[in-house]
Structures are given as C-alpha cells and as structure tokens.
Design an enzyme around this catalytic site. Structure first.
Site, PDB file in Angstrom:
ATOM      1  N   CYS A  32      79.003  64.784  30.825  1.00  0.00           N
ATOM      2  CA  CYS A  32      79.452  66.163  31.041  1.00  0.00           C
ATOM      3  C   CYS A  32      80.374  66.246  32.251  1.00  0.00           C
ATOM      4  O   CYS A  32      81.501  65.799  32.191  1.00  0.00           O
ATOM      5  CB  CYS A  32      78.235  67.082  31.167  1.00  0.00           C
ATOM      6  N   GLU A  61      70.519  62.426  28.993  1.00  0.00           N
ATOM      7  CA  GLU A  61      69.367  62.369  29.904  1.00  0.00           C
ATOM      8  C   GLU A  61      68.372  63.487  29.641  1.00  0.00           C
ATOM      9  O   GLU A  61      67.243  63.437  30.132  1.00  0.00           O
ATOM     10  CB  GLU A  61      69.847  62.385  31.365  1.00  0.00           C
ATOM     11  N   HIS A  68      74.266  65.823  26.756  1.00  0.00           N
ATOM     12  CA  HIS A  68      73.426  65.313  27.842  1.00  0.00           C
ATOM     13  C   HIS A  68      72.315  64.385  27.361  1.00  0.00           C
ATOM     14  O   HIS A  68      71.190  64.830  27.140  1.00  0.00           O
ATOM     15  CB  HIS A  68      72.814  66.488  28.602  1.00  0.00           C
TER      16      HIS A  68
END
Ligand SMILES: Nc1ncnc2c1ncn2[C@@H]1O[C@H](COP(=O)(O)OP(=O)(O)O)[C@@H](O)[C@H]1O
Ligand SMILES: [Mg+2]
Lengths: 783, 229, 89, 89
Positions: free
Chosen positions: B85, B197, B195
């Site tokens: 991002c 994560e 994302h």
C-alpha cells in the site's frame, strides 16, 4: 470588593467593571456569573481572565445544566479504575490489562464544516483516550443526518444534506484512517429532525497495562509543564472573539473562525510520543487540550493536584506571533497535550518528542498554593485560583416541565397500521423491499466501506459484521466488544422508557457477539436546556439511564453532554418543532475471554436452526422505523423492557457462544424481524425460511420493535444444548425456522428473493446520499 | 530469516507487518526511517499507512528518508523488498517500481476485502502460494489506482511483472489492467495495494489467505535462487 | 523574498476523476457552462533565492519533489502579495 | 471560450497541515530556502460565458461550491492556453 483595575496588569489587559460586565455578557456569562467571577478574584477580571472564565464556565466545559442530574449516574464497581470526571472511563478487563473508553459529540462543528468538524471530533476523543495512558485500538461513530430523500429548501435541500453526509463520513474516515485506529462499528440514521443539526458522536477505545494508567494527581512543586504538539493558532476561538473588540484592528472577527483543522499525521506522532513517555515513566501528569486549550489544561492539572501553576505564554509556540494573551489561552488548536515532568526528566522528555518530530516547549512550573498565574511579555496577565476556573463554576437546577405535547403521543393509534400489501392483499414483498432500502435501515456499507477496520491487527468483527464490534487485545486471546446505540424517536416518545430501551439494546448487542457487558459510557444529545420541556427530557432520560445501567451491571464510566441542539422543522418556531429528538447515545463495553469465539450476524450454514430467544413479540410499532417510513405521526406507547430478562438473555448468549453453539446472533430492533433477517441473510449470502410459531398480527410479527428478542442460528446437533442453557436461565426460546435457500421466506406472509433484498439493502444508502451516483457502495465506478 | 520492517513517520501497519513476518516463521526486525543501514536483515518491508500524512503526494516525502538509500542499494543487490500500500506508493515514487498510484476512480477511500490472483509465483513474496487463487485480502486505500503509460504496461505484461491482479469486474479503484501489484525487472522488488499482513490469522476479520506470502518468504531458499523465469 | 506559486495538474492524457466528477456535478448546481474541468494542486512558498537561481531552484524542487513526472505536470510563476490565493483572508 | 484558473488555499490563520509538513521536509531535501509554504487546490475550467457574466459566474461557483468560505479563500484569473498547468504535457 474593589472596582478599580489592579495596576499591575498591562494596560491592554485592564478593563473597567462596566466594560468587563458588558463583554462578559457578550461572551455568554450571565450577570450573576460575572459577579461570581469578580468574587472569586476579589477584583475586576483582566481580558485574559474574562476569556478564560467565559469558556470554562460555558455549558460545554462546565456541564452547568446537567451536573446536578449526572450525579444520579454515580455507580461503583471494583472493575472501574477511573470513572466520570476523568478524561475517559477506565475498566480492568483482566490479564493485567485496562481499557479506556468514552464517547463524545462534535455536532455543531460538523454542521459548519462537515469534514473538519467530524475529523477533529475523532482527534479529540482519541486524545481523551491516550491521555489516560492507553493506546487507542478502536473507534466507533454514531451519525444522525437529515433525511436526504426529502428535497426542501436551503439547508434542507438534498444537495446540502448530501454534502454534510459526504463531508462527515470523509472526515471520520480521513482522520481515523490516517491516525491508524480501526473503525469497528457505529450507526447511521437519517431523520429530518437532524437536518440542520446533525449528530456526530465518536467513541474511542484504548488499552494499556493496568500500571500505565495516568492519573493527574501525582505532581509536585517544581514539576515542569511542557506543551507537546502542534503550534497554537487562532483557530477555534470564534466564541471568544468578541474580546477582539478590545483591540483596534477592525474586521478581525472573521479572521477567527471557530472551526479547527485537524492534522491526523501529527496526532499519530503525538500518540507514539506520549506512549513512549509513559513507558519510560517520564511524566508526573498529562492533560489533553480540548475546548479552552491552555486555560483549561493548566487549570485542570493544577486544580486536580490542589496546587498552583506559573505559566509563561511567551514560551508557547505560536502560529502567529501577534496573538493576544486571551487568544493563546482560549485557542482550540488541535493535537496538543500538556505534560508535567520532574525537572530532572525534562531533557529526556524533549529528546523523546524530538525523535517523534513532535514540537515541545517548556511553558511553566507547578508551584505551591492554588494560584494559576499567566505571564505574557514579562507581565502578569492573569492571576486566579485554579480551582475557581476548573471546578467551581456555576451549576444550575434548571426548571423542568413535562411537555404538553407528550399527551398527544399517548393517544396516537400506533399498533394498527395500514401496511401496503398487507392491508390490501397487494404486493407486500415489494413494499418490504422498499422499506429495507430506506437509508436508516439499509446496510451502512457505503459509510464504513470508507473506514479502515483492519489496522493494528486485532479486528475480529468489524463494522457490519456483528451486533457489536470485537477487537482482540494485543498479546492476549481475550477481546473486547463494544456497541453504540441511540434512538431519538423512542426517546422523544418516552424519554424514560426510550432510554431504558436504548441501554438494553446496546447491552444486548454486546451480549449477541458472546461478550459479557461490563461498563458503559454515553453521549447525551439534547436541545436547549433553558426550556423546561427539554430539561425535563434530559433529567428524565438521565434518571432512566442510571437505573438501567445499575440494573444491568454496566456502570457509567463517563460520557459527554451536548445541549442546544436545535433543528427547525419546516421553518416552524413552535417550541415542539425546534428541538432535535432527545438522543442519548449509549456505548456498552464487554469482555470476551476468547475473541476467536465471537459470534457474527451472518447466517453461516444451510440447515442451521433459527431460534428466537427472549421475549415474545409484543406490540412494538410505536416510534418504529415503520411508523417513520409510512410518514405517520410519531406516537403510541413503548412496551416496557424487562431488564431482568435482558440480563438472563445475556447470560445465555454468553454461555452459548463460549460453548460454540451459535453460528450467528442478531437482535431484533429497528425495522423488526424483516430487517434482522435481511441483515443476516445478505451478509451470509444465504436465505432463510421462517415458520412463525406465534399467532400474531402479521404487521407485528414482521415489523415490531419490541425489546429483548434475539435471532440465533445453531447447527442442529447443538439444539439440545442450547435448549438446556435457556431452560436453566429461564429464557424462552422458540424454533422459528431454518437457514437455507435463496429466498427470505416468512411462511404464509412473504417471500423475498435474496437477490432483490441484497440490492435494496446495499443501494439504499448510496442512492440517498452519494452526490454523484457514479459510484457504488464500495467505490467502483458503475459506468 | 530476518525481515526488517521500516517505520516512517505516519506508518500504521508496521506493527502488523512485523507480526505477520513472525507468524510466517521469520524474525521481525523494526527499522527506523532515520537510520542509514538495514541492520543486516534478509528482506525489507515498507509497510502501509500514511507516511508524512500522505501530504503533498502519497510516498513523496518518505522516498527521501535517509534509510531509502540503503533500501535502493539492497534492492540493486537483489535483496527482497516488499511495498504494501503506502510502501508500494513509496517504491513507485522512488523509481524502484514502475508507474504511479492515482486517486481511486470512485474518489472515495475503499476499505473492503478483495480477491486477487497471484499471477507470478517465483518471487520471494509469492513462492509460498501453491496456486494462483483467487485469494482474499483486505484493501484499504484512497489512492490505489495503478497507472503507467501503455508502453510500460505492455512491457510489464510481456515480462511477466504483473504479480497480483484484481478479478475482472471487481476492480476496486480503476487500476489499469486490473493490476493490484507489480515487480521490478529482477523480480526481487514487489509492491501491491492490498494488505497481506491483515490476512494471516483466521481468527481475525481479514482471514489467513496471505499467510502463504510470509511463510514462503521465511522458508529456506537456495542461496542464489533464480528470480527470473 | 519572492513568493512563488506552482500549479500542478495531472498530465492531459491521464483521466482526472476529480475534474470529471466536478464537471458532472456542476450542471446540477446551475453551472452548465463549464467544460474541460481539471483539479490539481496549488502550492505557494517564499523562496530565499533570487535572480537566475530562482528558476533553477523552483524547477528542481518541482521536478524532484513537488510533482511526480510520471503523472503530473506543472507551471510556476512569481506572485505579488495581492495574488496570493489567501490574500483575502 | 475563456479558461479560468481558481486557486484555493486555507485561510491564513488556519493551520495548513500539508503546507507545514512540506515546509518541514524541504530542508532535508536541500531546500532550506523555502518558507511560508501553503498547499491548496488548483482548478481549471472552460466557461461558456463572457464579459461581465464571467466574474459573477466564477465568484458564485467558487463561493457556493468550490470552497467552504468558513475555512478557505481563493483567487481566480483568466488564463491563456500556454498558462494551463498541463500545457507541457
Ligand atoms: N457510521 C458507522 N460507522 C461504522 N459502522 C457503522 C456505521 N453505521 C453503521 N455501521 C455498522 O453497520 C451495521 C449496520 O448498522 P445499522 O444500520 O445501525 O444496523 P443495526 O440495527 O444492525 O445496528 C452495524 O454493524 C454497524 O456497526
Ligand atoms: Mg442498532
């Protein structure tokens, strides 16, 4: 008492009694309040002092109309580590962790400048949380706007309403997304009563090790006051700007907007900086700067410690050097904190601030005694007892009177409504689909689809996924759940019962995800307290709030009161038309031992059994979403909520969730059974077949909002276990159907295709509010 | 395997990226924007967030941070670098990846799960995926519309450097050719808008479809793994 | 000290969704007269350099930093105090 | 058809976080010469009105719609094709 100005103050600070009284009046100080100022000082106030007293003794800062009533909320619980009066309530959640949470309004600023008003609302409540020592881990927002489907004139025009919605939602997201705190839920309501007075209430939650709790009582003589954060500018002192008439510069007024601009990037650094300062144990006290900025924070810190403080305003980093003392004192520039440190630790504090690129300046010192003394250009500009400013403001027990209009509500026939399609054997399904697309009932994806709900890696149930938001605590399996609820129509109809119902709903929403509710917070949005009818609504609501939270064991840990919320309906001057619906918004916090066991709203599996837990369906169309949708006059009687049953229901939901019996849980509230079914079916992308067991009026069956009812689904092999839990707790349960298929079916009454419902549900809000219908709920271009 | 995660002022998902690296089996190492070396890590992650508030332009100020010189050198040496991002935006601004990220075509911040396909599975960040997907992953950005001129796009396609793609018809931000992530020529530098994560734990709202990314990164790899096809 | 204004727009061949949205919204607000709408950034700053150096400084600042040449383009000019966009505040 | 450029900034006394962040970053990039940095919006559009009407149209557009007068202020001017911010693209 002396009438002559004290000569030790500089000339431009000195006022005659007459002038001071006049200015005080313009600043909103009543005649007797001004006399009280003179008495506290033993002389005529200086310009700076007058500015400080007028802001600190305002309704907003002093709670002067509500204080006598708020005392009724007092409650104790061994879990509460910090209660009302602190920046935020703090509760012990076990495992050595404490949770701070609080809700606050930013209504008026959000009307004037929707984006910045909402954004700084988020920033302000986050500071309340990290001031306590906690790292913010979640926010929620409760939003009330005018009805964007009604096209009126001026502020009531669709374009105007859409601009407010657009700005507020962007503002909440813009700040929260950039500061890195996940949004885990909220509510979005559209009602013409809020057309020129939107409600923007934001709740924030933070977590900390218990021992990091910062209570501003530890300071000692010699401790150094350090201003951390943004520079101080002329923003947010609109109200105090009449003091500028003291000066020669003409046309200065419009240069002092009461709008503040938020800087979430700075706030993020400020959070990290403060958390590091706490962890390294470098602070003796800390206070955020909200309304009344430096005046308020210095007075509060000094007063809390029963000490005095000497402050040098020349040391404050200013955006414009020409600012007058009162401007510096009353400025509401955002992203600032006042920290107290032991003299030996100051260098280290400044070093930590520098590492985070947070401007910091030493501006004062804690001294013996009780005086707050402020200096500017080497001269004393204010010298007052800190306590008089912070804690000894006026309080009023304002006259109250039950409004005559309440009688009118009682005689409205509310439970027997002409429902199109039902009454005339027509297209009931078509009607229900339209009803579900009404913006207050439709899915809020367009709103929370603009909010980051994942950051900080703890979100178990985000917005739209469960009856409450759930976040797993860092380093723990444990989670917290939080729900935020209000219902102005119910509370207008009956402030006592309406408030009880709202408390019960927030409590129930927390229970639905499987958490144990432990504490509450609230934001009381009401009209003009100087009107006895409004005061009656406020006092009645607070009393019910106290009673309901005590009965349910969710003590009030803090909150916020927002008064003078007025919205003229159709330009009317009639007092019954000018107040917003009385809108207490309640936040309930719960704990869930294993966050991974949290239960969502979505139907999960074909063949699961649908149960209705709790109360039977009672007459519940008074004040309902259906009544509003049909444009019928507000009226009827609210069925009373049985709080003992609510408590037992919560126990069952908690036990069932822990035992892994539940696939989904969703309470029946706004819009009744049809709305609850639509939420769960659309979210889970699976249909449901309901076979009503109750012989009820179909209108009640489908649309009643009577309390204490929860729809749960459970795999068939868990049914017996669930039944046993319910029997043990004496909670009624009824087998009402099965999950599956591609329709929402209520036998004998209604069949809706899931596809149509999804479409109605997802398009309701964007269709009503998106200024350019080029985008869908999630931002894709439709072209 | 030591995975360094850089914290810029305004980074938000650094904490999550470290946790994800650890969950994938690596050791997470925090790196600071003002430092000038990478503490000897084996891979570098530029996390999501709003570095410098995204003021001026996303990633514009961060790309000049002191640590970026070390990142450039590390990347030039073939070290694995991942931009998520805001990290992707920084890498584009820094010229380590082609193209730029524009405002979402819908002009709103988009926060929702998306599905992406993994188009290339021989980068250090995609070797853990056992099939192309589609995989579910949270997306949350206001400026995620991938842009490059047509010639660059053609080259990216020709050289197999489109690493992640949104599903056709479900492009959340107007990105050219549904591109969700790209790599540099050598394949060691990868950037993507969604994302990963936030998708490494099935108990959380983001699910765990992207645990494979971090597990794959942490897994033992031959010293001179060939990155090109 | 000269004050410089730098105006930044997306390159012409790049779709500017903000400009487009504005263009589409204007007729509804009673402004059907507008077309070819572009929305970009306006930057103003005082620069403590003068003469020849000024142009070099602004160009390098704008090119290296204030704009992304992959997508943006700009013009700049020296402005007088009354040309500041916040002159009336 | 005249092309109009409208530059919008936050009022001077209002905090401009973008301008501030930029100002703080510039010295690190070798541009210590810059001060009083403000960042706002630049809008360009063709307007199919002329003469006296032009000013009224732009003013009303800017006041009612392109800015929030509570916090923002603007200036506008007519520009020639070569003054377009995207003239070089
Ligand atoms: N302003 C908002 N911010 C974040 N989440 C919201 C907001 N408004 C609604 N939501 C979420 O959307 C879902 C639906 O909200 P709402 O329409 O109030 O329905 P419900 O009656 O189920 O609470 C809830 O999960 C709620 O948390
Ligand atoms: Mg609700």
């Amino acid at each position: 008492m002396t009438q002559t100005p004290v000569t030790t103050f500089p000339a431009d600070e000195t006022l005659t009694d007459e002038r001071a009284r006049e200015l005080g009046h313009e600043l909103g100080l009543r005649r007797d309040e001004y006399d009280q100022v003179v008495e506290a000082l033993g002389r005529v106030p200086t310009v700076s002092e007058l500015g400080m007293y007028s802001v600190m003794w305002s309704e907003h800062c002093s709670y002067k109309s509500s204080k006598v009533h708020l005392r009724r909320l007092e409650a104790t619980s061994p879990r509460i580590l910090a209660g009302p009066g602190e920046n935020a309530g703090v509760v012990d959640v076990g495992d050595g962790l404490a949770v701070a949470f609080k809700v606050e309004s930013h209504n008026h600023p959000s009307f004037v400048e929707p984006y910045q008003g909402a954004a700084t609302g988020v920033g302000g409540i986050l500071r309340d949380i990290f001031t306590m020592g906690a790292r913010p881990i979640a926010v929620m927002d409760s939003l009330r706007f005018g009805d964007p489907t009604v096209d009126g004139l001026g502020p009531r025009s669709r374009a105007f309403q859409r601009a407010i919605v657009d700005g507020v939602v962007r503002g909440v997201g813009g700040y929260g997304n950039c500061v890195g705190v996940p949004n885990i839920g909220g509510e979005t309501v559209f009602d013409d009563r809020y057309a020129t007075n939107p409600l923007v209430n934001v709740l924030a939650i933070g977590v900390m090790p218990v021992e990091r709790l910062q209570l501003a009582t530890a300071e000692q003589v010699g401790d150094v006051a350090i201003l951390l954060g943004s520079s101080t500018g002329r923003d947010g002192i609109g109200g105090a700007s009449v003091l500028a008439s003291q000066e020669f510069d003409e046309g200065l007024e419009d240069k002092r907007p009461n709008v503040q601009v938020g800087d979430p990037f700075r706030e993020k650094s400020l959070i990290e900086c403060c958390l590091e300062l706490y962890d390294r144990d470098l602070l003796a006290g800390i206070q955020d700067m909200g309304a009344a900025g430096i005046a308020c924070s210095t007075a509060e810190l000094a007063s809390a410690a029963s000490m005095g403080m000497d402050v040098d305003l020349d040391a404050v980093h200013l955006r414009e050097p020409s600012m007058a003392s009162w401007e510096i004192l009353c400025s509401e520039s955002q992203e600032r904190m006042l920290a107290l440190a032991h003299p030996d630790g100051v260098d280290e504090v400044l070093a930590v601030a520098a590492r985070w690129d947070v401007p910091a300046s030493v501006i004062g010192e804690v001294v013996a005694g009780d005086r707050l003394r402020l200096h500017r250009r080497g001269e004393l500009v204010a010298d007052l007892p800190a306590r008089s400013l912070a804690d000894e403001g006026p309080t009023y027990d304002r006259p109250r009177e039950r409004p005559a209009w309440q009688d009118g509500y009682g005689i409205v026939v509310a439970e027997d409504l002409p429902i199109p399609g039902l009454a005339d054997d027509g297209d009931l399904a078509g009607f229900v689909a339209k009803f579900l697309a009404s913006p207050s009932l439709a899915a809020a994806d367009w709103v929370h689809g603009q909010y980051d709900s994942w950051v900080r890696g703890g979100t178990v149930l985000g917005p739209g996924q469960g009856d409450a938001g759930v976040v797993r605590l860092p380093g723990s399996a444990r989670g917290i759940a939080c729900a935020l609820d209000g219902n102005g129509r119910w509370c207008e109809l009956d402030p006592a019962e309406g408030t009880r119902r709202v408390v019960a709903e927030a409590f129930r929403n927390v229970a639905c995800v499987g958490a144990t509710p432990i504490a509450s917070t609230n934001c009381l949005n009401f009209g003009n307290p100087e009107r006895p009818e409004i005061m009656w609504q406020l006092a009645t609501s607070i009393e019910a709030l106290g009673e309901a939270t005590r009965t349910l064991g969710i003590p009030v840990t803090g909150g916020n009161v927002s008064l003078y919320n007025e919205s003229r309906v159709g330009g009317s001057d009639d007092p019954r038309d000018t107040h917003i619906w009385p809108t207490p918004v309640i936040g309930v916090l719960g704990v869930i031992d294993d966050a991974a066991m949290a239960v969502g709203q979505a139907f999960v599996q074909e063949g699961d059994v649908v149960f209705l837990l709790g109360d039977e369906t009672r007459p519940g169309l008074a004040g309902s979403a259906l009544q509003a949708y049909l444009d019928l006059p507000l009226g009827g009687r609210l069925a009373p909520v049985d709080l003992d049953l609510e408590a037992r229901l919560a126990v069952v939901l908690g036990e069932a969730a822990r035992a892994g019996l539940l696939h989904s849980a969703h309470d029946i509230s706004d819009g009744g059974l049809v709305a609850a079914l639509a939420d769960s079916a659309v979210l889970g992308d699976i249909g449901v077949q309901i076979v009503p067991t109750e012989r009820k009026d179909p209108a009640q069956l489908l649309f009643s909002e009577s309390p204490s009812r929860v729809l749960v689904t459970t795999p068939s092999d868990s049914v017996r276990e669930l039944a046993r839990l319910c029997a043990d707790a004496e909670v009624p349960l009824a087998d009402v159907g099965t999950v599956g298929g591609t329709t929402i079916d209520v036998q004998g009454l209604l069949t809706l295709s899931l596809e149509d419902v999804r479409d109605a549900h997802l398009r309701g809000v964007p269709t009503a509010v998106d200024p350019s219908l080029v985008t869908t709920a999630t931002g894709e271009v439709v072209t | 395997m030591r995975v360094g995660v850089i914290t810029f002022p305004g980074s938000l998902d650094d904490h999550d990226a470290l946790a994800a690296a650890t969950r994938g089996g690596a050791e997470g190492v925090g790196l600071w924007h003002g430092d000038t070396d990478l503490s000897g890590v084996d891979a570098v992650v530029l996390p999501g967030g709003f570095s410098y508030g995204d003021y001026l332009r996303t990633g514009a100020i961060a790309q000049h941070a002191p640590i970026m010189a070390a990142v450039r050198a590390f990347a030039a040496d073939g070290g694995p670098v991942l931009g998520i991002c805001n990290g992707f935006q920084i890498l584009c601004e820094a010229g380590l990846l082609p193209g730029a990220l524009l405002r979402n075509s819908g002009l709103r911040f988009v926060s929702r799960p998306v599905f992406v396909t993994v188009e290339r599975r021989d980068t250090p960040f995609t070797r853990g995926f056992d099939h192309p997907g589609p995989w579910s992953v949270p997306l949350k950005s206001g400026e995620g519309c991938y842009h490059a001129d047509p010639a660059t796009l053609d080259r990216l396609e020709a050289e197999d450097r489109v690493v992640f793609r949104y599903l056709p018809g479900d492009n959340p931000n107007g990105s050219a050719r549904n591109i969700a992530g790209v790599s540099n020529e050598a394949g060691n530098v990868v950037g993507l808008m969604p994302h990963p994560e936030h998708a490494v734990d099935d108990d959380l709202a983001g699910g765990d479809d992207f645990l494979a990314m971090f597990a794959g990164l942490a897994s033992d790899v031959p010293e001179h793994e060939s990155l090109s096809r | 000290m000269p004050r410089v204004a730098i105006d930044v727009l997306l390159k012409r061949e790049i779709l500017d969704p903000q400009g487009r949205a504005l263009e589409r919204a204007l007729p509804g607000l009673g402004h059907g007269e507008a077309s070819d709408v572009r929305v970009g950034k306006h930057i103003e700053l005082d620069l403590d350099v003068s003469g020849d150096e000024l142009a070099t400084t602004v160009e390098s600042m704008a090119h290296d930093f204030l704009t992304n040449p992959v997508i943006e383009t700009y013009v700049w000019r020296i402005i007088q105090p009354d040309e500041r966009a916040d002159a009336n505040s």
